[in-house]
Design a protein around this motif. Structure first.
Motif, PDB file in Angstrom:
ATOM      1  N   HIS A 235       0.796  -1.227   0.000  1.00 27.68           N
ATOM      2  CA  HIS A 235       0.000   0.000   0.000  1.00 27.68           C
ATOM      3  C   HIS A 235       0.829   1.277   0.000  1.00 27.68           C
ATOM      4  CE1 HIS A 235      -3.738  -2.196   0.652  1.00 27.68           C
ATOM      5  NE2 HIS A 235      -3.126  -2.887   1.600  1.00 27.68           N
ATOM      6  N   ALA A 236       2.108   1.212   0.309  1.00 30.49           N
ATOM      7  CA  ALA A 236       2.895   2.430   0.490  1.00 30.49           C
ATOM      8  C   ALA A 236       4.216   2.342  -0.251  1.00 30.49           C
ATOM      9  CB  ALA A 236       3.133   2.685   1.975  1.00 30.49           C
ATOM     10  N   LEU A 238       8.096   4.709  -0.386  1.00 27.92           N
ATOM     11  CA  LEU A 238       8.908   5.754   0.226  1.00 27.92           C
ATOM     12  C   LEU A 238      10.160   5.952  -0.603  1.00 27.92           C
ATOM     13  CD1 LEU A 238       9.527   7.612   2.727  1.00 27.92           C
ATOM     14  CD2 LEU A 238      10.730   5.636   3.687  1.00 27.92           C
ATOM     15  N   PHE A 261       6.723  10.343  -0.126  1.00 30.05           N
ATOM     16  CA  PHE A 261       5.973   9.149   0.232  1.00 30.05           C
ATOM     17  C   PHE A 261       4.663   9.132  -0.546  1.00 30.05           C
ATOM     18  CE2 PHE A 261       4.110  12.349   2.921  1.00 30.05           C
ATOM     19  CZ  PHE A 261       2.772  12.012   2.985  1.00 30.05           C
ATOM     20  N   ALA A 262       4.060   7.935  -0.654  1.00 25.59           N
ATOM     21  CA  ALA A 262       2.753   7.769  -1.287  1.00 25.59           C
ATOM     22  C   ALA A 262       2.064   6.580  -0.637  1.00 25.59           C
ATOM     23  CB  ALA A 262       2.899   7.547  -2.789  1.00 25.59           C
ATOM     24  N   TRP A 263       0.731   6.684  -0.480  1.00 24.74           N
ATOM     25  CA  TRP A 263      -0.054   5.617   0.142  1.00 24.74           C
ATOM     26  C   TRP A 263      -1.372   5.472  -0.596  1.00 24.74           C
ATOM     27  CZ3 TRP A 263      -4.896   5.765   2.461  1.00 24.74           C
ATOM     28  CH2 TRP A 263      -5.279   4.596   3.145  1.00 24.74           C
ATOM     29  N   ASN A 264      -1.766   4.240  -0.888  1.00 25.90           N
ATOM     30  CA  ASN A 264      -3.030   3.951  -1.548  1.00 25.90           C
ATOM     31  C   ASN A 264      -3.734   2.858  -0.750  1.00 25.90           C
ATOM     32  OD1 ASN A 264      -4.951   2.586  -3.463  1.00 25.90           O
ATOM     33  ND2 ASN A 264      -4.144   4.112  -4.887  1.00 25.90           N
ATOM     34  N   ASN A 265      -5.032   3.060  -0.480  1.00 27.10           N
ATOM     35  CA  ASN A 265      -5.754   2.075   0.319  1.00 27.10           C
ATOM     36  C   ASN A 265      -6.023   0.778  -0.429  1.00 27.10           C
ATOM     37  OD1 ASN A 265      -7.579   3.262  -1.447  1.00 27.10           O
ATOM     38  ND2 ASN A 265      -9.318   2.979  -0.067  1.00 27.10           N
ATOM     39  N   ILE A 268      -0.643   0.430  -4.170  1.00 30.39           N
ATOM     40  CA  ILE A 268       0.155   1.579  -4.585  1.00 30.39           C
ATOM     41  C   ILE A 268       0.871   1.357  -5.913  1.00 30.39           C
ATOM     42  CG2 ILE A 268       2.263   0.868  -3.418  1.00 30.39           C
ATOM     43  CD1 ILE A 268       0.844   4.450  -3.763  1.00 30.39           C
ATOM     44  N   HIS A 374      -0.178  11.495  -1.105  1.00 30.20           N
ATOM     45  CA  HIS A 374       1.266  11.577  -1.349  1.00 30.20           C
ATOM     46  C   HIS A 374       1.776  12.944  -0.925  1.00 30.20           C
ATOM     47  CE1 HIS A 374       1.147  14.108  -5.079  1.00 30.20           C
ATOM     48  NE2 HIS A 374      -0.032  13.540  -5.228  1.00 30.20           N
TER      49      HIS A 374
END
Length: 876
Positions: A235-236, A238, A261-265, A268, A374
């Motif tokens: 999900h993440a 970095l 950083f980036a995060w997707n439920n 990613i 993000h």
């Protein structure tokens, strides 16, 4: 009525008459009634040529069978396909059938069968067109091989839980996975030297991937232009190092050194995955408003042509791995159509396919309930570059959420280090039905507002793009007077021979005069050998005119008037290895002219090697140029070029007050070298660096032949490596292969037997290989040589002995394999490695006895024929 129209009507009437005559001559059958093969296809009365062939289905031998050649058509026993394909039981010479396969539905027509001597046969054409089965002939061993590319679909059974696979070859954990070096050097007269060097390296460390790129002038100090360490989970993601804020284009993109950083439920990976390494600081793949590579697959040995609004920008020959790449293409916000035209052999034929790469705002949309967050923080600029000015700290954050599959919301904030202001943006992306996408964004930057609205629509024969931007007095820069810009593009293709274009533009900045235009354009295909086009070149009303004339099958003439220069381009493909090109440039305002002639040669038909010689004539005198380029392997490429007073359109001046003087470069020599290496667990292999990045890995290796005294290398230039049973884009030169752009996971790797010599087979059917991001996994594929023995068993008087057991015995007395003589007394045994053998025939004697007859043979590097065994008459 014009003569051309009259000719068209006469041709149409003639074709209609022929079709009607054919329909009247064909007997019609009642609905749902299929003809019986024996009645619809009586036994041949023509002269039949009997052929005794061994038949293979893929690698499995179906034995020796009677086949026929009648009127240049080959006929094969249909019963074999019922057994080995296998066809469904409903397929017979009495009834048709419809059945589903892995490649689609097949409608079997029994009318394609013919009865010969009471047995149903099927022709080569019937196999190809009706059953989609490929046929390969091998004259050296008098055999035919059938390749069935499909399998019949059966009713789905409950899917069993698959067992966890373990790889035969695990991916290495290399601290150093790849090296990239690119160098350019030139020397010009008067004395002028230039040198450029770029070095890049990367690998795995601390659970992530690192990469560094240094570049610079050889005469100056090199700069570490990029450096990253990236780690990714479900999900993440970095990244630490250089980067840039990635917001919608209303906000200025800020370069920095720091953390991102980036995060997707959901996942990613789709938000960060790039199938090619772009050699940029881009982390997410949301924004296409950047330079990136355009790539795809085309016909091997064909031509890929990059076009902006039908304007030819670049052209390249497609290598045998079928992959074309146009690097550093500016994907900007202008509503232009970006397409790649693919040609099978020559640009003088119709394109086999047109691939659309036009930018669309829909790339930022998310699925229903999907969320993406993000952000970044760091010091502005590149902290390791001495020539970079650092203006302070910067940071950004963004939030995207899919309210539904058709509506996405986006909001972001960014600290501008120069003005120390907080810039903000909010917007939405809306999908209006299957053919329309729109976006509306508002921003606040430097104390000023901005609005951006876009509308994209497309159909089978039309495309519409509209974009409006309104910027306040200070948006995007420290001071200014505000501006607005509107651009519209409508493309309609009402007929296959007509492509129309309407381009509208309006802009106003501060107190300056308005710039407004509504410009038509289009392309007309007047015939198969002539097309003309006119398209706006810019918003000021300048046009680009072009005419393409196909003079011969391999020759065309392109006339182009663009930016006050008239260009005549004549190209001719002499053969597959040689071509010539003539270019004539003239500026009507000044009367200046330049004539270029170039000859291209691919030595030995190798498109990875090219020699070019050129001559020019202009007011500056005679010029000469030449170049040599060579792909030594997948990763090593070199170009050597010489240029002496070679003039082109760029050397012409359209203003009489600005004619060139004598201080121009007359002679220059240049050299360029690119070298990519990937490190496996044991050694370095040539690779393609752009196919390896922080979300993709690759496979590399070689083919080896097992010999009695060891392994021997085998050139893979003509072999195909299959990944999960499919042939992917692969680069193979000089005995090694490379396959990149593979997502992390387990892959089944095998050798395609279709392109191997008949005597070579894989030592193992396949290997399970692990691929990791940013890593190179080495695969050594082993082949072995297998030959065969064939002959006849008969009496001294020549009477064939039928259905006798035949055994092949090795030097240790062990039976290797067995066979039997056929109805003509012939036997054949395949799958034998090199060595000494004994062919043994068992002949029954009385009620319980057996008499053995033997003949020794030695297989070295070929199939053995004529290994006959003669049995005395009294032993029958």
């Amino acid at each position: 009525m014009p003569s051309d129209v009259t000719d068209c009507w006469l041709k149409a009437v003639l074709i209609a008459c022929v079709v009607l005559a054919l329909l009247c001559s064909v007997p019609l059958f009642a609905e749902n009634q299929l003809p019986d093969a024996s009645s619809a296809s009586p036994e041949f009365s023509q002269e039949e040529e009997l052929m005794i062939l061994e038949i293979f289905f893929d690698r499995q031998s179906a034995g020796v069978h009677r086949c026929y050649r009648i009127a240049d058509e080959f006929w094969f026993p249909f019963a074999l396909f019922q057994q080995y394909a296998p066809l469904p039981e409903s397929c017979s010479h009495h009834s048709g059938a419809v059945f589903r396969t892995t490649l689609g539905t097949i409608e079997f027509d029994p009318a394609i069968l013919r009865v010969i001597e009471g047995q149903a046969f099927i022709s080569y054409e019937g196999l190809k067109n009706n059953l989609h089965i490929h046929t390969l002939f091998n004259k050296s061993i008098y055999a035919v091989k059938f390749i069935v590319p499909w399998r019949i679909l059966t009713k789905r059974q409950p899917r069993a839980v698959p067992a966890e696979r373990t790889p035969d070859i695990a991916a290495p954990d290399n601290v150093l996975s790849f090296l990239h070096m690119e160098s350019q050097w030139s020397y010009a007269v008067p004395a002028s030297r230039y040198g450029y060097l770029e070095l890049e390296a990367g690998g795995g460390v601390a659970g992530g991937l690192w990469d560094m790129t240094g570049s610079g002038d050889l005469a100056g100090k090199p700069v570490l232009s990029q450096f990253h360490w990236t780690t990714i989970s479900k999900h993440a993601a970095l990244r630490i190092g250089t980067g840039s804020s990635q917001h919608y284009s209303l906000l200025e993109s800020m370069p920095y050194s720091g953390i991102q950083f980036a995060w997707n439920n959901r996942d990613i990976l789709p938000n960060i995955d790039n199938d090619r390494n772009t050699q940029s600081d881009v982390f997410l793949n949301l924004d296409r408003n950047q330079r990136r590579s355009i790539e795809g697959l085309g016909p091997s040995g064909g031509i890929a042509e990059l076009r902006f609004d039908d304007y030819i920008v670049a052209r390249q020959r497609i290598p045998f791995n079928r992959k074309f790449v146009f690097r550093n293409v500016r994907m900007n916000a202008d509503p232009r159509v970006i397409e790649v035209y693919l040609y099978d052999h020559s640009i003088y034929e119709k394109p086999s396919r047109i691939v659309d790469y036009t930018r669309s705002v829909s790339s930022r949309s998310l699925a229903d309930g999907e969320m993406l967050v993000h952000g970044s923080a760091g010091f502005s600029g590149n902290i390791l570059a001495d020539d970079n000015r650092h203006e302070g700290w910067t940071g950004s954050g963004a939030f995207l959420y899919g309210l539904s599959d058709r509506l996405t919301l986006e909001a972001s904030l960014q600290k501008h280090p120069e003005s120390d202001s907080i810039d903000g943006l909010i917007g939405t992306i809306l999908s209006i039905g299957p053919e329309w996408n729109s976006s509306l964004y508002g921003a606040w930057s430097h104390g000023g507002p901005a609005i951006d609205f876009s509308l994209f629509g497309y159909g089978n024969a039309w495309r519409f793009t509209q974009r409006t931007q309104w910027n306040g007095r200070k948006i995007g820069y420290a001071s200014g007077s505000g501006r607005q810009k509107h651009a519209m593009r409508l493309q309609v293709r009402p007929f296959s021979c007509l492509n129309t274009l309407l381009y509208g533009y309006y802009s106003k900045e501060g107190g300056a005069d308005d710039v407004a235009s509504l410009l038509p354009g289009g392309t007309v295909l007047l015939s198969s050998w002539l097309s003309v086009s006119a398209a706006p070149d810019d918003e000021k009303g300048d046009y680009r005119y072009e005419a393409n004339i196909r003079v011969l099958q391999d020759m065309d003439v392109r006339l182009r008037y663009d930016q006050n220069v008239l260009t005549t381009d004549l190209g001719y493909d002499i053969d597959n290895n040689h071509s010539v090109q003539f270019l004539h440039f003239v500026t009507p305002q000044t009367g200046q002219q330049a004539l270029n002639a170039s000859w291209y040669w691919h030595p030995g038909g190798d498109y990875g090697s090219r020699v070019r010689l050129g001559l020019s004539q202009s007011s500056r005198g005679v010029g000469v140029s030449g170049s040599w380029s060579k792909d030594f392997n997948v990763g090593l490429n070199a170009v050597l070029a010489f240029n002496n007073n070679m003039n082109q359109a760029g050397s012409l001046f359209i203003d009489e007050d600005n004619l060139p003087g004598d201080d121009y470069t007359k002679c220059a020599v240049s050299f360029a070298l690119k070298w990519d290496l990937g490190r496996s667990s044991r050694r370095f292999y040539p690779i393609e660096r752009s196919a390896i990045n922080y979300t993709r890995g690759g496979l590399t290796g070689s083919l080896k032949i097992k010999k009695v005294d060891g392994l021997e290398g085998y050139s893979v230039d003509d072999a195909a490596i299959l990944i999960n049973g499919r042939k992917l884009g692969q680069r193979q030169t000089g005995g090694t292969f490379f396959i990149g752009n593979l997502k992390p996971g387990l892959y089944t790797v095998s050798v395609d037997p279709e392109h191997l010599p008949v005597e070579l087979v894989a030592d193992r059917q396949h290997q399970v290989v692990e691929v990791k991001s940013g890593d190179i996994t080495e695969v050594e594929l082993l082949l072995k040589e297998e030959y065969g023995v064939a002959g006849k068993v008969c009496t001294q008087s020549g009477t064939p002995l039928l259905q006798l057991p035949v055994s092949i015995v090795d030097t240790q007395g062990a039976v290797v394999t067995t066979s039997a003589t056929d109805e003509f007394g012939y036997y054949r045994v395949d799958g034998l490695e090199a060595g000494a053998y004994v062919v043994r025939v068992s002949l029954p004697l009385g009620e319980s006895g057996v008499t053995l007859f033997e003949r020794a043979c030695n297989i070295s590097d070929d199939f053995l024929f004529g290994i006959d065994i003669v049995v005395p008459e009294q032993c029958q």
